[in-house]
Design an enzyme around this catalytic site. Structure first.
Site, PDB file in Angstrom:
ATOM      1  N   ALA A  90       0.809  -1.225   0.000  1.00 52.81           N
ATOM      2  CA  ALA A  90       0.000   0.000   0.000  1.00 52.81           C
ATOM      3  C   ALA A  90       0.843   1.276   0.000  1.00 52.81           C
ATOM      4  O   ALA A  90       0.712   2.112  -0.912  1.00 52.81           O
ATOM      5  CB  ALA A  90      -0.949  -0.016   1.202  1.00 52.81           C
TER       6      ALA A  90
ATOM      7  N   ARG B  51       3.688   9.924 -11.822  1.00 52.42           N
ATOM      8  CA  ARG B  51       2.836  10.960 -12.427  1.00 52.42           C
ATOM      9  C   ARG B  51       3.524  12.325 -12.436  1.00 52.42           C
ATOM     10  O   ARG B  51       3.380  13.100 -13.380  1.00 52.42           O
ATOM     11  CB  ARG B  51       1.508  11.040 -11.669  1.00 52.42           C
TER      12      ARG B  51
ATOM     13  N   GLU C 138      10.771  -5.649  -3.219  1.00 54.50           N
ATOM     14  CA  GLU C 138       9.733  -6.361  -2.484  1.00 54.50           C
ATOM     15  C   GLU C 138      10.275  -7.698  -2.002  1.00 54.50           C
ATOM     16  O   GLU C 138      10.814  -8.486  -2.789  1.00 54.50           O
ATOM     17  CB  GLU C 138       8.504  -6.564  -3.366  1.00 54.50           C
TER      18      GLU C 138
ATOM     19  N   SER D 205       0.851  -4.966  -4.049  1.00 55.86           N
ATOM     20  CA  SER D 205      -0.434  -4.259  -3.886  1.00 55.86           C
ATOM     21  C   SER D 205      -1.623  -5.183  -3.661  1.00 55.86           C
ATOM     22  O   SER D 205      -2.502  -5.307  -4.506  1.00 55.86           O
ATOM     23  CB  SER D 205      -0.689  -3.382  -5.121  1.00 55.86           C
TER      24      SER D 205
ATOM     25  N   CYS E 290      -6.413  -6.632   4.499  1.00 60.13           N
ATOM     26  CA  CYS E 290      -7.627  -6.670   5.323  1.00 60.13           C
ATOM     27  C   CYS E 290      -8.657  -7.668   4.798  1.00 60.13           C
ATOM     28  O   CYS E 290      -9.592  -8.029   5.518  1.00 60.13           O
ATOM     29  CB  CYS E 290      -8.254  -5.276   5.395  1.00 60.13           C
TER      30      CYS E 290
ATOM     31  N   VAL F 125      15.805  -6.684   1.900  1.00 56.72           N
ATOM     32  CA  VAL F 125      16.788  -5.688   2.308  1.00 56.72           C
ATOM     33  C   VAL F 125      17.318  -6.031   3.696  1.00 56.72           C
ATOM     34  O   VAL F 125      16.549  -6.334   4.613  1.00 56.72           O
ATOM     35  CB  VAL F 125      16.170  -4.277   2.315  1.00 56.72           C
TER      36      VAL F 125
ATOM     37  N   ASP G 238       3.056   0.812   7.613  1.00 54.17           N
ATOM     38  CA  ASP G 238       3.092   0.018   8.848  1.00 54.17           C
ATOM     39  C   ASP G 238       4.455  -0.010   9.539  1.00 54.17           C
ATOM     40  O   ASP G 238       4.549  -0.489  10.671  1.00 54.17           O
ATOM     41  CB  ASP G 238       2.658  -1.428   8.566  1.00 54.17           C
TER      42      ASP G 238
ATOM     43  N   ASN H 133      -1.944   3.977   2.956  1.00 56.88           N
ATOM     44  CA  ASN H 133      -2.235   4.582   1.655  1.00 56.88           C
ATOM     45  C   ASN H 133      -2.035   6.096   1.677  1.00 56.88           C
ATOM     46  O   ASN H 133      -1.446   6.662   0.749  1.00 56.88           O
ATOM     47  CB  ASN H 133      -3.664   4.241   1.237  1.00 56.88           C
TER      48      ASN H 133
ATOM     49  N   TRP I 181     -32.915  13.249  16.757  1.00 58.88           N
ATOM     50  CA  TRP I 181     -31.614  13.439  17.402  1.00 58.88           C
ATOM     51  C   TRP I 181     -30.780  12.188  17.136  1.00 58.88           C
ATOM     52  O   TRP I 181     -31.103  11.102  17.595  1.00 58.88           O
ATOM     53  CB  TRP I 181     -31.760  13.643  18.909  1.00 58.88           C
TER      54      TRP I 181
END
Length: 442
Positions: free
Chosen positions: A10, A21, A32, A38, A42, A80, A281, A303, A432
């Site tokens: 993420a 971009r 990775e 990606s 969850c 790594v 994280d 994200n 209410w």
């Protein structure tokens, strides 16, 4: 410019896309550790439960898309082990080939995520013992769920433990949940925890609290879970007692770490070392209620932080405005939500607070299906500022938590809450809103 990103989920890929971009000519290398980019962590419990039929459906964007469409050097099995901030080089091992690698960088983003905590229990090596953090983890659990795997023990009563428990019950398994704490969902106030436990027991889950797991026993496969107070038969075990940030390879870099081990970052996602950023994280998140750095590893933060880190690396200044600790969990027929701080946190912070708990209805009492919900609300006793809301019930919980999270983000008082213009129609609300009912009473 040569940008290296550690981690392809993420935070890492949100950052990568921002850089692509803004600076299409820059070279981006992603390292990775695994083989999947990606994916929706969850969603893993729902793959175990069969709600999601194919684990590949949890992959938001395949590695090939990043490479072929966006020109990102998206590597796999690159673990790594060291970062040299003076030479600006990342070092590690290509694990499927057992070969070393080195990659130079001008800017580095550490988005290495977190790993599930697995204490050194005796018998950890036995078959049938699992953790859940990745798609391969989930696939192993599903593959291991043979017909003779009938009794499953889950160690840990937090978010993941509850979601896995529900999904295993849906798959027809007898589930036992063991937690060292004296109540399920210890992140919530006691009144909320009571309702979580009642829902667990209503759905046939055996709840064992206040016991510490010491070992797993069996021949080749787990057969028993041993605690400090007894032994329990088990055909399979899932350990879900939390996560720890993947920051070990940063220990000799001079990067400052939080008490949790997460990498400390400023609002720009910069670390204490020049040209090194962190997000997700493995990094801290500023808590707007506590007014200090915190560690709440959730996909929503990852994200956002990844996007902000990528923008700043690419020269477009953005800041992370902080979070208020919002979460929502489905557990069988109830939804449990929390935003802001609870009573224990308020006490730890030395805040002079007032709290109330009350039963109410999610919409007009005369409209069919308006089952009771329970809400806990905290405010600052002197300033009237809202501090936290927790809620549990069958319907309308997510709506109230999101409204409360918005109020907390903007540091609203309970009097401000009373004056909110919230939608009303009998199928959706009362004149209410339940939150306003609490704001009037607290």
């Amino acid at each position: 410019m040569n940008v290296v990103i550690i981690g392809g989920d993420a935070a890492g890929m949100s950052a990568a896309m921002q850089i692509v971009r803004a600076q299409p000519d820059w070279k981006i290398t992603v390292l990775e550790k695994g083989a999947i980019y990606s994916y929706a962590q969850c969603g893993l419990p729902y793959y175990i439960g069969g709600v999601v039929q194919d684990s590949n459906d949890l992959i938001a964007r395949k590695r090939e898309v990043f490479e072929e469409k966006h020109g990102i050097d998206a590597r796999i099995y690159h673990e790594v082990t060291e970062v040299d901030p003076e030479e600006q080089v990342v070092k590690g091992t290509v694990t499927d080939k057992n070969e070393p690698f080195e990659v130079p960088y001008d800017k580095l983003l550490v988005a290495a995520g977190a790993s599930p905590v697995m204490p050194p229990f005796d018998g950890n090596e036995l078959e049938g013992i699992h953790v859940l953090k990745t798609i391969p983890d989930a696939r192993k659990i599903v593959e291991d769920m043979k017909e003779d795997v009938l009794n499953v023990t889950i160690v840990g009563g937090g978010y993941i433990g509850l979601e896995v428990a529900e999904n295993l019950v849906e798959r027809g398994r007898k589930v036992r949940l063991i937690d060292l704490a004296d109540r399920l969902g210890s992140a919530y106030d006691p009144e909320i925890s009571e309702k979580i436990q009642a829902e667990a027991e209503r759905n046939g889950i055996e709840v064992i609290l206040g016991e510490s797991v010491k070992a797993f026993e069996g021949e080749n496969r787990v057969e028993r879970v041993v605690t400090d107070q007894g032994e329990y038969l088990a055909d399979m075990v899932v350990v879900a007692i939390g996560v720890k940030p993947n920051s070990g390879f940063m220990k000799n870099t001079g990067v400052h770490l939080h008490d949790s081990g997460a990498i400390l970052v400023n609002p720009y996602m910069e670390t204490s070392v020049k040209n090194i950023y962190a997000a997700g994280d493995c990094a801290t998140q500023y808590n707007r209620i506590k007014e200090k750095d915190d560690y709440v590893p959730l996909g929503t933060h990852a994200n956002k932080q990844g996007r902000i880190a990528g923008s700043n690396i690419a020269g477009q200044t953005k800041t992370f405005k902080g979070m208020v600790g919002t979460s929502v969990v489905k557990f069988f027929n109830i939804t449990i939500g929390k935003t802001g701080i609870g009573e224990e946190e308020a006490k730890e912070l030395g805040i002079n607070y007032k709290a109330i708990g009350y039963d109410t209805a999610p919409y007009s009492h005369y409209y069919p299906g308006s089952d009771a919900i329970f809400i806990r609300m905290l405010k600052h006793k002197e300033t009237d500022q809202l501090l936290g809301v927790q809620a549990v019930g069958n319907t309308g919980i997510d709506k109230r938590i999101d409204v409360a999270a918005t109020a907390l983000y903007h540091r609203m008082t309970t009097e401000d809450m009373e004056n909110l213009d919230i939608g009303y129609a009998p199928p959706y609300n009362s004149p209410w809103d339940p939150l306003q009912q609490g704001a009037r009473r607290i």
